[in-house]
Enzyme design. Structure first.
Site, PDB file in Angstrom:
ATOM      1  N   LYS A  56       5.950  13.566 -55.479  1.00 13.41           N
ATOM      2  CA  LYS A  56       7.337  13.514 -55.969  1.00 13.41           C
ATOM      3  C   LYS A  56       8.284  13.179 -54.806  1.00 13.41           C
ATOM      4  CE  LYS A  56       7.618  18.535 -55.359  1.00 13.41           C
ATOM      5  NZ  LYS A  56       7.489  19.830 -56.039  1.00 13.41           N
ATOM      6  N   TYR A 277      32.545  14.060 -31.052  1.00 14.45           N
ATOM      7  CA  TYR A 277      33.617  14.520 -31.935  1.00 14.45           C
ATOM      8  C   TYR A 277      34.046  15.943 -31.614  1.00 14.45           C
ATOM      9  CZ  TYR A 277      33.270  10.593 -35.204  1.00 14.45           C
ATOM     10  OH  TYR A 277      33.311   9.361 -35.783  1.00 14.45           O
TER      11      TYR A 277
HETATM   12  C1  PLP Z   1       6.442  20.549 -55.510  1.00 14.13           C
HETATM   13  C2  PLP Z   1       5.440  21.201 -56.364  1.00 14.13           C
HETATM   14  C3  PLP Z   1       4.111  21.345 -55.917  1.00 14.13           C
HETATM   15  C4  PLP Z   1       3.690  21.044 -54.503  1.00 14.13           C
HETATM   16  O1  PLP Z   1       4.159  22.104 -53.664  1.00 14.13           O
HETATM   17  P1  PLP Z   1       3.838  22.157 -52.097  1.00 14.13           P
HETATM   18  O2  PLP Z   1       4.411  23.457 -51.673  1.00 14.13           O
HETATM   19  O3  PLP Z   1       4.548  20.993 -51.499  1.00 14.13           O
HETATM   20  O4  PLP Z   1       2.382  22.061 -51.939  1.00 14.13           O
HETATM   21  C5  PLP Z   1       3.179  21.836 -56.806  1.00 14.13           C
HETATM   22  N1  PLP Z   1       3.534  22.175 -58.076  1.00 14.13           N
HETATM   23  C6  PLP Z   1       4.806  22.081 -58.516  1.00 14.13           C
HETATM   24  C7  PLP Z   1       5.124  22.508 -59.899  1.00 14.13           C
HETATM   25  C8  PLP Z   1       5.799  21.606 -57.680  1.00 14.13           C
HETATM   26  O5  PLP Z   1       7.053  21.541 -58.114  1.00 14.13           O
END
Ligand code: PLP
Length: 384
Positions: A56, A277
């Site tokens: 994702k 800045y």
């Molecule tokens: C993002 C996510 C994962 C992966 O999690 P990690 O901590 O990056 O391994 C797995 N399952 C769901 C439902 C997620 O949202």
């Protein structure tokens, strides 16, 4: 090994970005070989459970397509994204047998497009179950989907009472080929947290009330909680990308990311000159400064200024001084070891001298946010 030769043959569009290497302010190197070894390491840790790949948010900012293709070579066949548009992009980049699931579920009205693309939704509510069932009836066939239950995180998935509705009215699942029942752990990176066992027990109870199918609970950290958390399929994300999955002891994963940025200019300043800045820092003596072409617009968080992080030139640590600008930072190059630093040289921001975790800690955040914030302006180099 044949698998290695195959991935080298892949032509990554990401390697053809129209940025001239000398124009980019920084270089982001993504080691697909390390991603593949991390996958194999997780296959061993998951001890028999299928290991899916979570790609994702564009593969945690590193490129969902090249990452997923590298995982495919290692035998990964199931991929999770968060959004339907991400699934569509991935679908066209992987062989047709790749199983792609959308964690957030699909927007209502997208069912037909989802079916046409061969993508599987994660059904998170009774309404989504109803829509998917209606789509199946409309097409007069069984439609595969995953179902998420809320085992305690209060984020996504069916509540206890909604699962009970499905148990008492199994017709609501008619037309749906349930390929996976899943849930997500809230505290897996804290192995001693009592929520882990509580979520596991609740997940078992909820899944037993549903039609029997494959089950999935663990993310990266969950895999390291042990076999009681593995079920049939595990869903690692961050560990694939080289971050420490549990935070305890030595990081078992191989680093994947190297971030370098280019020196734009070097200057000598006298004592009492203001730096950047707001003059948040003022020179207390003559200094040699280097301006580097990376800023908060590239994901180098603004809170990392004022000597809270550094860049590395060889083995020489050059602290970031003053505030982080949108497109540049200023580093203290007064040390003798930085004497031959010159414009166009690359300095290290993430790499062997400064880990992803160290930067996340310095920024008061987690490695996930550092990775997914990395900007679009870098020259991206995929190596394998
Ligand atoms: C993002 C996510 C994962 C992966 O999690 P990690 O901590 O990056 O391994 C797995 N399952 C769901 C439902 C997620 O949202």
């Amino acid at each position: 090994m044949a698998a290695v030769a195959r991935i080298r043959d892949v032509d990554f569009p990401e390697n053809r970005v129209p940025i001239e290497p000398t124009q980019a302010g920084g270089v982001l190197t993504i080691d697909l070989h390390a991603i593949r070894s991390n996958y194999r390491r997780l296959v061993v840790a998951a001890a028999g459970a299928e290991v899916a790949g979570v790609v994702k948010a564009d593969g945690y900012g590193l490129g969902a397509v090249p990452v997923a293709r590298a995982l495919w070579v290692e035998g990964c066949r199931t991929f999770f994204v968060a959004q339907f548009s991400e699934a569509l992009e991935l679908k066209s980049a992987l062989p047709p047998t790749a199983l792609i699931l959308v964690l957030n579920g699909i927007p209502s009205g997208s069912e037909t497009a989802c079916i046409a693309a061969g993508i599987l939704p994660v059904l998170n509510s009774l309404q989504q179950v109803k829509s998917w069932g209606a789509a199946a009836a409309g097409q007069d066939r069984l439609l595969p989907a995953a179902l998420q239950v809320d085992s305690g995180m209060s984020r996504l998935g069916l509540s206890d009472s909604e699962v009970e509705v499905l148990m008492n009215e199994p017709d609501r699942l008619r037309g749906i080929d349930l390929v996976l029942v899943m849930s997500h752990l809230a505290c897996a990176d804290e192995p001693e947290h009592p929520a882990n066992a509580a979520q596991r027990d609740r997940f078992v109870r909820l899944s037993e009330a549903l039609p029997q199918t494959r089950r999935s609970l663990a993310n990266s950290a969950g895999i390291f909680l042990g076999s009681a958390y593995h079920f049939d399929l595990v869903r690692p994300g961050i560990a694939l990308y080289g971050a420490h999955p549990t935070g305890a002891g030595r990081n078992p994963m191989q680093p994947v990311v190297k971030l370098e940025a280019r020196i734009i200019q070097i200057r000598e300043i006298p004592s009492e000159a203001g730096i950047g800045y707001g003059f948040s820092q003022v020179a207390t003596g003559p200094m040699r400064l280097a301006t580097v072409g990376i800023g908060y617009a590239d994901g180098w968080h603004r809170c990392l200024g004022g000597r809270r992080s550094a860049v590395w030139y060889g083995d020489q640590r050059l602290p970031i001084v003053g505030r982080i600008s949108m497109d540049s930072i200023i580093v203290d190059a007064s040390g003798a070891g930085a004497g031959d630093l010159k414009p166009d040289d690359l300095v290290e921001l993430i790499g062997p001298h400064q880990t992803l975790e160290a930067i996340a800690t310095a920024a008061g955040t987690i490695s996930y946010e550092i990775l997914t914030s990395l900007g679009r302006r870098f020259e991206r180099r995929y190596v394998d």
